[in-house]
Design a protein around this motif. Structure first.
Motif, PDB file in Angstrom:
ATOM      1  N   ALA A  46       5.382   7.520  19.716  1.00 61.54           N
ATOM      2  CA  ALA A  46       4.670   7.122  20.930  1.00 61.54           C
ATOM      3  C   ALA A  46       5.644   6.949  22.092  1.00 61.54           C
ATOM      4  CB  ALA A  46       3.900   5.834  20.676  1.00 61.54           C
ATOM      5  N   TYR A  78       6.811  10.301  23.343  1.00 64.62           N
ATOM      6  CA  TYR A  78       5.787  11.002  24.111  1.00 64.62           C
ATOM      7  C   TYR A  78       5.995  10.799  25.611  1.00 64.62           C
ATOM      8  CZ  TYR A  78       1.101  12.287  25.779  1.00 64.62           C
ATOM      9  OH  TYR A  78       0.043  12.853  26.456  1.00 64.62           O
ATOM     10  N   TYR A  79       6.537   9.650  25.986  1.00 64.34           N
ATOM     11  CA  TYR A  79       6.734   9.329  27.402  1.00 64.34           C
ATOM     12  C   TYR A  79       8.154   9.649  27.881  1.00 64.34           C
ATOM     13  CZ  TYR A  79       2.212   7.010  27.211  1.00 64.34           C
ATOM     14  OH  TYR A  79       0.869   6.749  27.077  1.00 64.34           O
ATOM     15  N   THR A 100      -0.359  17.502  20.271  1.00 64.37           N
ATOM     16  CA  THR A 100      -0.777  17.220  21.640  1.00 64.37           C
ATOM     17  C   THR A 100      -0.943  18.514  22.417  1.00 64.37           C
ATOM     18  OG1 THR A 100       1.414  17.111  22.674  1.00 64.37           O
ATOM     19  CG2 THR A 100       0.645  15.136  21.504  1.00 64.37           C
ATOM     20  N   ASP A 142       0.279   7.131  16.179  1.00 61.20           N
ATOM     21  CA  ASP A 142       1.192   7.060  17.325  1.00 61.20           C
ATOM     22  C   ASP A 142       0.518   7.604  18.581  1.00 61.20           C
ATOM     23  OD1 ASP A 142       3.364   5.792  16.248  1.00 61.20           O
ATOM     24  OD2 ASP A 142       4.463   7.623  15.775  1.00 61.20           O
ATOM     25  N   THR A 154      -0.633   5.867  22.630  1.00 60.05           N
ATOM     26  CA  THR A 154      -0.599   6.395  24.005  1.00 60.05           C
ATOM     27  C   THR A 154      -1.963   6.305  24.670  1.00 60.05           C
ATOM     28  OG1 THR A 154      -1.091   8.745  23.515  1.00 60.05           O
ATOM     29  CG2 THR A 154       1.197   8.010  23.266  1.00 60.05           C
ATOM     30  N   ARG A 155      -3.032   6.368  23.885  1.00 64.73           N
ATOM     31  CA  ARG A 155      -4.374   6.228  24.470  1.00 64.73           C
ATOM     32  C   ARG A 155      -4.649   4.778  24.846  1.00 64.73           C
ATOM     33  NH1 ARG A 155      -4.325  10.921  26.229  1.00 64.73           N
ATOM     34  NH2 ARG A 155      -2.146  10.426  25.834  1.00 64.73           N
ATOM     35  N   VAL A 160      -2.319   2.826  25.921  1.00 63.47           N
ATOM     36  CA  VAL A 160      -1.570   2.728  27.182  1.00 63.47           C
ATOM     37  C   VAL A 160      -2.407   3.278  28.330  1.00 63.47           C
ATOM     38  CG1 VAL A 160       0.456   3.560  28.448  1.00 63.47           C
ATOM     39  CG2 VAL A 160       0.686   2.835  26.061  1.00 63.47           C
ATOM     40  N   GLU A 161      -3.030   4.440  28.133  1.00 65.07           N
ATOM     41  CA  GLU A 161      -3.829   5.047  29.199  1.00 65.07           C
ATOM     42  C   GLU A 161      -4.961   4.132  29.649  1.00 65.07           C
ATOM     43  OE1 GLU A 161      -3.586   8.044  30.787  1.00 65.07           O
ATOM     44  OE2 GLU A 161      -1.713   8.537  29.754  1.00 65.07           O
ATOM     45  N   LEU A 170       8.923   3.814  30.287  1.00 61.94           N
ATOM     46  CA  LEU A 170       8.046   4.915  29.974  1.00 61.94           C
ATOM     47  C   LEU A 170       7.867   5.782  31.212  1.00 61.94           C
ATOM     48  CD1 LEU A 170       5.182   3.046  28.053  1.00 61.94           C
ATOM     49  CD2 LEU A 170       7.342   3.951  27.144  1.00 61.94           C
ATOM     50  N   LEU A 189       5.455   7.726  33.200  1.00 64.67           N
ATOM     51  CA  LEU A 189       4.008   7.780  33.287  1.00 64.67           C
ATOM     52  C   LEU A 189       3.587   8.743  34.382  1.00 64.67           C
ATOM     53  CD1 LEU A 189       3.312   3.951  32.980  1.00 64.67           C
ATOM     54  CD2 LEU A 189       3.113   5.672  31.187  1.00 64.67           C
TER      55      LEU A 189
END
Length: 231
Positions: free
Chosen positions: A72, A75-76, A133, A143, A147-148, A150-151, A228, A230
């Motif tokens: 996760a 991913y960022y 992804t 993981d 991220t979802r 976080v969104e 992160l 974003l």
């Protein structure tokens, strides 16, 4: 973080967000959000698309168990996924999809349907389930669900501020995001933070760029804060 904890956080945060926006007057949806250049409607469309993506990923073949999986936090990473060109596509996609709905209430109802469908589908998947992804990254579903969270949580800040309200994160989601930012540790408000003490919501807003940091506060990175990237 285990998948059940993350999934519970996604459910709780999505339910909270829906309840906060489902009855707002239509004109409120077109207020500017702090996530420039999006309006509240457009940032909400973006986070709806972000959650909806999980369903599309589950419908695709599972990646073969070879090579390293992206975490996760990974991913960022600051790479082409968050380049100027990629961000322009994000902006345009959200602006386009915001216009697909008759009004804000219809968009809110679609989000409610999406998160319920996604969390129901994810609950049936085994802990080792992998997904790929849209950027081509193989990840554990658990993981990717981080991220979802976080969104929904962080863009929920944008929605709240755009509407003129204080942010409303759930404890479950705030803990998931805080642990991601702190390498697995929970946020402890009793630990001194350079520049002043923060409650958890303030910490999350500052750590994700939703509130400015002073030079002294940026020294918080020495406490293990993950940055992160974003979109």
């Amino acid at each position: 973080m285990d998948g059940e904890t993350v999934l519970a956080a996604l459910r709780a945060e999505s339910q909270r967000l829906y309840e906060k926006v489902c009855a707002i007057p239509e004109g409120e949806w077109d207020r500017p959000s702090p996530c420039d250049p999006w309006t509240v409607r457009e940032v909400f469309a973006h986070l709806t698309n972000a959650v909806d993506r999980v369903g599309s990923m589950l419908a695709e073949p599972e990646p073969e168990p070879s090579g390293a999986l992206v975490t996760a936090a990974g991913y960022y990473a600051p790479d082409e996924r968050f380049s100027t060109d990629a961000n322009e596509v994000r902006i345009e996609t959200a602006q386009d999809s915001a216009g697909w709905y008759a009004d804000g209430r219809a968009l809110a109802e679609h989000f409610d349907s999406v998160w319920r469908s996604v969390t129901t589908a994810c609950a049936k998947e085994p802990p080792e389930r992998r997904v790929r992804t849209r950027h081509g990254d193989p990840m554990l579903l658990s993981d990717f669900l981080v991220t979802r969270v976080v969104e929904v949580c962080v863009h929920g800040f944008d929605v709240a501020v755009g509407l003129g309200h204080e942010p409303w994160p759930t404890d479950e989601a705030a803990d998931v995001v805080a642990r991601l930012l702190l390498g697995g540790r929970p946020y402890d408000a009793s630990v001194p933070v350079p520049g002043g003490g923060w409650d958890r919501t303030t910490f999350l807003r500052k750590a994700t760029g939703r509130l400015p940091m002073t030079a002294a506060e940026r020294a918080a990175e020495r406490l293990g804060l993950r940055r992160l990237t974003l979109g």
